[in-house]
Design an enzyme around this catalytic site. Structure first.
Site, PDB file in Angstrom:
ATOM      1  N   PRO A 198     101.154  46.278  26.607  1.00  0.00           N
ATOM      2  CA  PRO A 198     101.609  44.957  26.173  1.00  0.00           C
ATOM      3  C   PRO A 198     100.580  44.283  25.263  1.00  0.00           C
ATOM      4  CG  PRO A 198     100.702  44.808  28.377  1.00  0.00           C
ATOM      5  CD  PRO A 198     100.694  46.273  28.017  1.00  0.00           C
TER       6      PRO A 198
ATOM      7  N   ARG B 142     102.294  35.125   9.901  1.00  0.00           N
ATOM      8  CA  ARG B 142     103.596  35.509  10.447  1.00  0.00           C
ATOM      9  C   ARG B 142     104.785  34.798   9.802  1.00  0.00           C
ATOM     10  NH1 ARG B 142     105.189  34.970  14.995  1.00  0.00           N
ATOM     11  NH2 ARG B 142     106.205  36.972  15.186  1.00  0.00           N
TER      12      ARG B 142
ATOM     13  N   CYS C  96      97.898  29.027  -3.185  1.00  0.00           N
ATOM     14  CA  CYS C  96      98.681  28.960  -4.420  1.00  0.00           C
ATOM     15  C   CYS C  96      99.797  29.997  -4.426  1.00  0.00           C
ATOM     16  CB  CYS C  96      97.752  29.163  -5.614  1.00  0.00           C
ATOM     17  SG  CYS C  96      96.288  28.151  -5.485  1.00  0.00           S
ATOM     18  N   GLU C  97     100.685  29.918  -3.459  1.00  0.00           N
ATOM     19  CA  GLU C  97     101.827  30.821  -3.338  1.00  0.00           C
ATOM     20  C   GLU C  97     102.977  30.016  -2.762  1.00  0.00           C
ATOM     21  OE1 GLU C  97     101.852  34.351  -3.616  1.00  0.00           O
ATOM     22  OE2 GLU C  97      99.692  34.710  -3.814  1.00  0.00           O
TER      23      GLU C  97
HETATM   24  C1  LIG Z   1     101.340  46.955  18.329  1.00  0.00           C
HETATM   25  C2  LIG Z   1     101.461  47.988  19.406  1.00  0.00           C
HETATM   26  C3  LIG Z   1     101.644  47.614  20.740  1.00  0.00           C
HETATM   27  C4  LIG Z   1     101.800  46.178  21.182  1.00  0.00           C
HETATM   28  O1  LIG Z   1     103.001  45.638  20.741  1.00  0.00           O
HETATM   29  P1  LIG Z   1     103.438  44.180  21.272  1.00  0.00           P
HETATM   30  O2  LIG Z   1     104.748  43.969  20.627  1.00  0.00           O
HETATM   31  O3  LIG Z   1     102.420  43.218  20.817  1.00  0.00           O
HETATM   32  O4  LIG Z   1     103.534  44.262  22.751  1.00  0.00           O
HETATM   33  C5  LIG Z   1     101.667  48.615  21.689  1.00  0.00           C
HETATM   34  N1  LIG Z   1     101.550  49.917  21.354  1.00  0.00           N
HETATM   35  C6  LIG Z   1     101.386  50.318  20.071  1.00  0.00           C
HETATM   36  C7  LIG Z   1     101.258  51.752  19.770  1.00  0.00           C
HETATM   37  C8  LIG Z   1     101.334  49.366  19.051  1.00  0.00           C
HETATM   38  O5  LIG Z   1     101.189  49.759  17.785  1.00  0.00           O
END
Ligand SMILES: *Cc1c(COP(=O)(O)O)cnc(C)c1O
Length: 418
Positions: free
Chosen positions: A274, A312, A342-343
């Site tokens: 996670p 994001r 500046c975008e």
């Molecule tokens: C980015 C990533 C995660 C974590 O993803 P979340 O959406 O932030 O939980 C877990 N495993 C791998 C291989 C990733 O690239």
């Protein structure tokens, strides 16, 4: 569940008024709640009680040393995607045998670093990489523990940039080719085949895609075991979504139960990776309103944080709630909240109903703990912002705001220009 709350119209992080931090260190800054981070890890881990598992926090969501140390001390493992993340993880105190290494483009120096450190396993994403890891292990006279990342071809129903488990994605090895890939791995001398891995995407708000992926993987594991391979780990990746606006992702327990229900006495250790769900709602970005401007068709609230600080909204059109740090203005307007870059893509919110804030007011961009600071850049020669962690009624700067000198560090004018 997080610890950002209003008391008498003043936003607090745990027991600290956010405005007090701003007046001491200036803006913008990222602000993390220790209690929230701790609680999120504990709840996530507890949701899998009774199951043999290792929760490996996905470092790339937020790699601040303070956050890594906090998770390491709670007994968490780590999911990394680069040598830099391995360095940070070891420095923060993660035991190497709790670190898994994913990513499609591992370089030789990164593979060697991980072999020397003695990580738990490589999640391998191609046959070329498999051969490379075997070769490096041979040269270093080590055995390389590996899982193969399988692309189970399930639709995670998320933003196209955060879907990673479809046939057209660059990640993993296709489900059909999986068995053959394990046979290839079985012939390589310096590999220990320990696991099966997947990671189907990010910000997933339904349990279904995880279950679909797991169903595919359990078939594969059964076949591998009957072919005599000693598969010990099933790595389900990360990807569980959080509430930014009105999403209703499964609860931690619903997510865990969906996975546990498919595990069926498989005699495997479950690995989970996670990221966002642990840190996303444990952090905010605090920014100050610089100017107001009424355009011909829009109102603009111009703030001192931009797309270089929080990418994001620009990158994924992501929604972040934006709340006043002091909730004293009664009127509401509709405005774009934009930064100084500046975008035209430099926005934090578009056509947003928001309090009628004025120059000098502070705003909190919510749910900014994941993929916030880590994606920030120095574009337009803007020093990267500070990061702060609150613990009860105290706060600490856990990353100093960059200075102008930091901007030119490492740059040199070659002799022919002198
Ligand atoms: C980015 C990533 C995660 C974590 O993803 P979340 O959406 O932030 O939980 C877990 N495993 C791998 C291989 C990733 O690239």
């Amino acid at each position: 569940m997080h610890h950002f709350k209003y008391h008498d119209n003043v936003l607090y992080c745990e027991d600290v008024p956010v405005r007090d931090i701003a007046s001491q260190i200036g803006t913008p800054f990222y602000l993390y709640s220790h209690a929230t981070l701790k609680r999120h890890f504990q709840l996530f881990n507890a949701a899998f009680d009774g199951v043999d598992r290792l929760v490996c926090y996905s470092a790339k969501a937020n790699t601040n040393q303070a956050i890594l140390k906090l998770f390491a001390d709670l007994g968490c493992g780590l999911d990394i995607v680069s040598g830099g993340e391995l360095y940070r993880g070891l420095k923060a105190g993660f035991s190497p045998d709790r670190i898994v290494y994913s990513g499609v483009g591992k370089r030789i120096d990164e593979i060697d670093f991980a072999l020397d450190a003695g990580i738990l396993m490589f999640n391998v994403e191609s046959l070329d990489e498999l051969a490379q890891i075997d070769r490096r292990a041979g040269i270093l006279k080590k055995r390389a523990p590996i899982a193969i990342r399988i692309n189970p071809d399930v639709d995670p129903k998320t933003h196209p940039y955060t879907a990673t488990g479809l046939k057209k994605n660059k990640f993993g090895i296709g489900y059909e080719a999986a068995l053959d890939s394990y046979r290839v791995a079985g012939k390589l001398e310096n590999l220990d085949i320990l696991g099966v891995d997947c990671h189907i995407g990010s910000q997933i708000t339904e349990a279904g895609p995880f279950q679909d992926a797991l169903e595919n993987l359990t078939h594969l594991i059964a076949e591998l075991k009957s072919a005599g391979m000693n598969i010990r780990y099933l790595d389900m990746g990360g990807g569980l979504g959080i509430t930014y606006a009105d999403e209703s992702p499964p609860s931690l327990q619903e997510y865990a139960d969906a996975i546990i229900s498919q595990l069926k006495n498989m005699d495997l250790q479950l690995i989970l990776e996670p990221g966002r769900v642990l840190v996303g709602n444990a952090g905010i970005l605090v920014t100050e309103v610089l100017y107001r401007k009424a355009g011909e068709v829009k109102n603009f609230i111009i703030v001192d944080a931009g797309m270089n600080d929080l990418l994001r909204p620009t990158l994924y059109n992501a929604f972040h709630a934006i709340e006043p740090v002091e909730n004293s203005r009664k009127d509401v307007i509709v405005a774009d909240v934009v930064g100084p870059i500046c975008e035209s893509g430099d926005f934090l919110a578009v056509d947003r109903s928001i309090a009628d804030v004025k120059s000098g007011d502070l705003l909190a961009v919510m749910s900014a703990g994941a993929y916030g600071f880590v994606m920030s850049s120095n574009y337009c020669s803007r020093p990267r912002v500070a990061e702060v962690m609150v613990h009860g009624d105290r706060f600490n700067v856990v990353k100093a705001r960059e200075t102008y000198e930091d901007l030119v560090r490492g740059e040199t004018v070659p002799p022919f220009l002198e």
